[in-house]
Design a protein around this motif. Structure first.
Motif, PDB file in Angstrom:
ATOM      1  N   THR A 149       0.846  -1.188   0.000  1.00 29.88           N
ATOM      2  CA  THR A 149       0.000   0.000   0.000  1.00 29.88           C
ATOM      3  C   THR A 149       0.885   1.243   0.000  1.00 29.88           C
ATOM      4  O   THR A 149       1.908   1.273   0.687  1.00 29.88           O
ATOM      5  N   LEU A 150       0.488   2.261  -0.747  1.00 24.85           N
ATOM      6  CA  LEU A 150       1.306   3.464  -0.894  1.00 24.85           C
ATOM      7  C   LEU A 150       0.440   4.705  -0.755  1.00 24.85           C
ATOM      8  O   LEU A 150      -0.659   4.781  -1.318  1.00 24.85           O
ATOM      9  N   LEU A 151       0.935   5.677   0.003  1.00 26.28           N
ATOM     10  CA  LEU A 151       0.368   7.023   0.014  1.00 26.28           C
ATOM     11  C   LEU A 151       1.424   7.961  -0.539  1.00 26.28           C
ATOM     12  O   LEU A 151       2.600   7.890  -0.161  1.00 26.28           O
ATOM     13  N   GLN A 152       1.001   8.853  -1.411  1.00 25.01           N
ATOM     14  CA  GLN A 152       1.935   9.744  -2.107  1.00 25.01           C
ATOM     15  C   GLN A 152       1.499  11.190  -1.896  1.00 25.01           C
ATOM     16  O   GLN A 152       0.325  11.535  -2.047  1.00 25.01           O
ATOM     17  N   TYR A 153       2.473  12.029  -1.527  1.00 27.65           N
ATOM     18  CA  TYR A 153       2.234  13.452  -1.295  1.00 27.65           C
ATOM     19  C   TYR A 153       3.169  14.226  -2.217  1.00 27.65           C
ATOM     20  O   TYR A 153       4.364  14.385  -1.930  1.00 27.65           O
ATOM     21  N   GLU A 202       6.407  -2.478   9.220  1.00 30.02           N
ATOM     22  CA  GLU A 202       7.420  -1.463   8.926  1.00 30.02           C
ATOM     23  C   GLU A 202       6.886  -0.516   7.871  1.00 30.02           C
ATOM     24  O   GLU A 202       6.523  -0.930   6.770  1.00 30.02           O
ATOM     25  N   TYR A 203       6.833   0.760   8.232  1.00 30.90           N
ATOM     26  CA  TYR A 203       6.435   1.810   7.302  1.00 30.90           C
ATOM     27  C   TYR A 203       7.691   2.455   6.742  1.00 30.90           C
ATOM     28  O   TYR A 203       8.587   2.842   7.507  1.00 30.90           O
ATOM     29  N   VAL A 204       7.762   2.577   5.434  1.00 24.48           N
ATOM     30  CA  VAL A 204       8.931   3.144   4.776  1.00 24.48           C
ATOM     31  C   VAL A 204       8.561   4.521   4.231  1.00 24.48           C
ATOM     32  O   VAL A 204       7.608   4.676   3.456  1.00 24.48           O
ATOM     33  N   PHE A 205       9.312   5.534   4.666  1.00 25.36           N
ATOM     34  CA  PHE A 205       9.117   6.910   4.222  1.00 25.36           C
ATOM     35  C   PHE A 205      10.246   7.267   3.260  1.00 25.36           C
ATOM     36  O   PHE A 205      11.421   7.092   3.588  1.00 25.36           O
ATOM     37  N   VAL A 212      15.541   8.021   2.992  1.00 27.88           N
ATOM     38  CA  VAL A 212      14.616   6.974   3.414  1.00 27.88           C
ATOM     39  C   VAL A 212      14.660   6.813   4.929  1.00 27.88           C
ATOM     40  O   VAL A 212      15.729   6.874   5.548  1.00 27.88           O
ATOM     41  N   ALA A 213      13.492   6.618   5.511  1.00 31.29           N
ATOM     42  CA  ALA A 213      13.361   6.287   6.930  1.00 31.29           C
ATOM     43  C   ALA A 213      12.430   5.093   7.063  1.00 31.29           C
ATOM     44  O   ALA A 213      11.369   5.057   6.432  1.00 31.29           O
ATOM     45  N   VAL A 264       4.809   7.165   1.455  1.00 31.50           N
ATOM     46  CA  VAL A 264       4.750   6.271   2.610  1.00 31.50           C
ATOM     47  C   VAL A 264       4.228   4.934   2.118  1.00 31.50           C
ATOM     48  O   VAL A 264       3.151   4.876   1.503  1.00 31.50           O
ATOM     49  N   SER A 265       4.977   3.867   2.369  1.00 31.34           N
ATOM     50  CA  SER A 265       4.565   2.551   1.870  1.00 31.34           C
ATOM     51  C   SER A 265       4.588   1.521   2.981  1.00 31.34           C
ATOM     52  O   SER A 265       5.343   1.630   3.958  1.00 31.34           O
TER      53      SER A 265
END
Length: 337
Positions: free
Chosen positions: A120-124, A163-166, A177-178, A217-218
């Protein structure tokens, strides 16, 4: 037997007082109030999806319009990609309102079934009505907040370790990347237990955090997962108020006047600390009588004495322990209120 236990109170305050409650939101990436109960994706597989089959991806964009407080860039682009799964299984990524009793008003909820894989991905990246990444869409955002940002913070709960990857993108294509690990939530929890922090200085990569054009954010899942994120923000400590020095007026007085009589400024009290001594052996001395107290290297004026005593009856042991716990809790409550 004699047991003495010391608590340096100022250290405890430093640990507790410098926690989550002294942090303020400098940049809110998403509080999920925009698009709540509207923005989402749901996929139900009509047939098995195997390793040799192409991934199935759905996208949805949400533009918050003119009142877009709480959504960086005023648009959230969402994608859900199913990699593996069985016929009839459902996957979802939705923005919902939270119950009225919750601390946060809305949330991002992700659900992934057993024996499957999805991302799942959120994009800003600003307003573009597209899942195609625009690495200049945030117009060179300073993600450090001019030095005021210390942490990336999310409020998240999950029924599995996740784990959320920013990923932050600079307009030249460089990335930082965080990865934020969210541990499985077990039992009841308070909202502040859901906070996960990542030091802004620990982002890996070669982007310029003072010049960011897009953020993604994925979340990848390969098991039955239910996860919720209630806020994504960049936070820093509360700024200390400057000393009370009057700001000089830019308009000179038309008529000179005598300088005001200076007033004496009281000398601030020196910073002191308090510790507690717990002695489980009264050696036959009444705790309420005047006694010769143990001498410490600090002034006795800064020592507060509390006495707890019980009886030598085993049948009262549980009751005495409960009373002691209540008494200590009462003292702690007074100290930290």
């Amino acid at each position: 037997m004699k047991v003495t236990l010391f608590f340096v109170l100022i250290a405890a305050i430093a640990v507790l007082g410098q926690g989550d409650f002294d942090l303020v939101e400098r940049i809110v990436l998403d509080d999920f109030t925009n698009g709540a109960n509207t923005h989402g994706i749901s996929i139900t597989l009509s047939a098995d999806l195997g390793v040799n089959d192409p991934d199935r991806t759905e996208t949805a964009m949400f533009d918050a319009g003119s009142g877009c407080t709480g959504l960086l860039g005023c648009e959230r682009d969402m994608s859900l990609t199913v990699i593996l799964g069985l016929q009839g299984r459902s996957f979802s990524s939705d923005i919902f309102t939270s119950p009225a009793s919750y601390y946060f008003d809305a949330e991002w909820a992700i659900s992934n079934p057993k024996n499957s894989e999805s991302e799942t991905l959120l994009q800003y990246d600003g307003r573009d009505d597209s899942i195609d990444l625009d690495i200049s869409g945030l117009n060179g955002l300073d993600l450090t907040g001019n030095g005021a940002v210390e942490f990336l913070r999310i409020s998240a709960v999950s029924d599995l370790d996740t784990e959320y990857v920013f990923t932050a993108y600079s307009p030249n294509g460089n990335t930082c990347v965080a990865s934020l690990e969210v541990l499985q939530a077990v039992g009841a929890y308070n909202y502040y237990d859901s906070f996960v922090f990542f030091d802004i200085d620990d982002f890996s990569g070669n982007c310029d955090l003072e010049n960011i054009g897009a953020i993604e954010v994925s979340l990848f899942s390969n098991d039955a997962l239910d996860a919720i994120v209630r806020q994504i923000s960049f936070v820093g400590e509360v700024e200390q108020s400057p000393s009370a020095t009057p700001t000089p007026s830019r308009t000179p007085s038309p008529i000179p006047s005598d300088p005001p009589t200076p007033t004496s400024t009281p000398t601030p009290s020196p910073e002191v600390f308090t510790w507690y001594t717990f002695d489980d052996d009264d050696e036959g001395v009444s705790p309420c009588a005047d006694t010769v107290r143990r001498t410490y290297f600090v002034s006795d004026d800064y020592i507060i004495y509390y006495y707890f005593f019980g009886v030598d009856h085993p049948e009262y042991e549980s009751s005495s322990a409960s009373i002691l716990s209540v008494a200590f809790g009462f003292i702690a409550a007074i100290l930290f209120i």
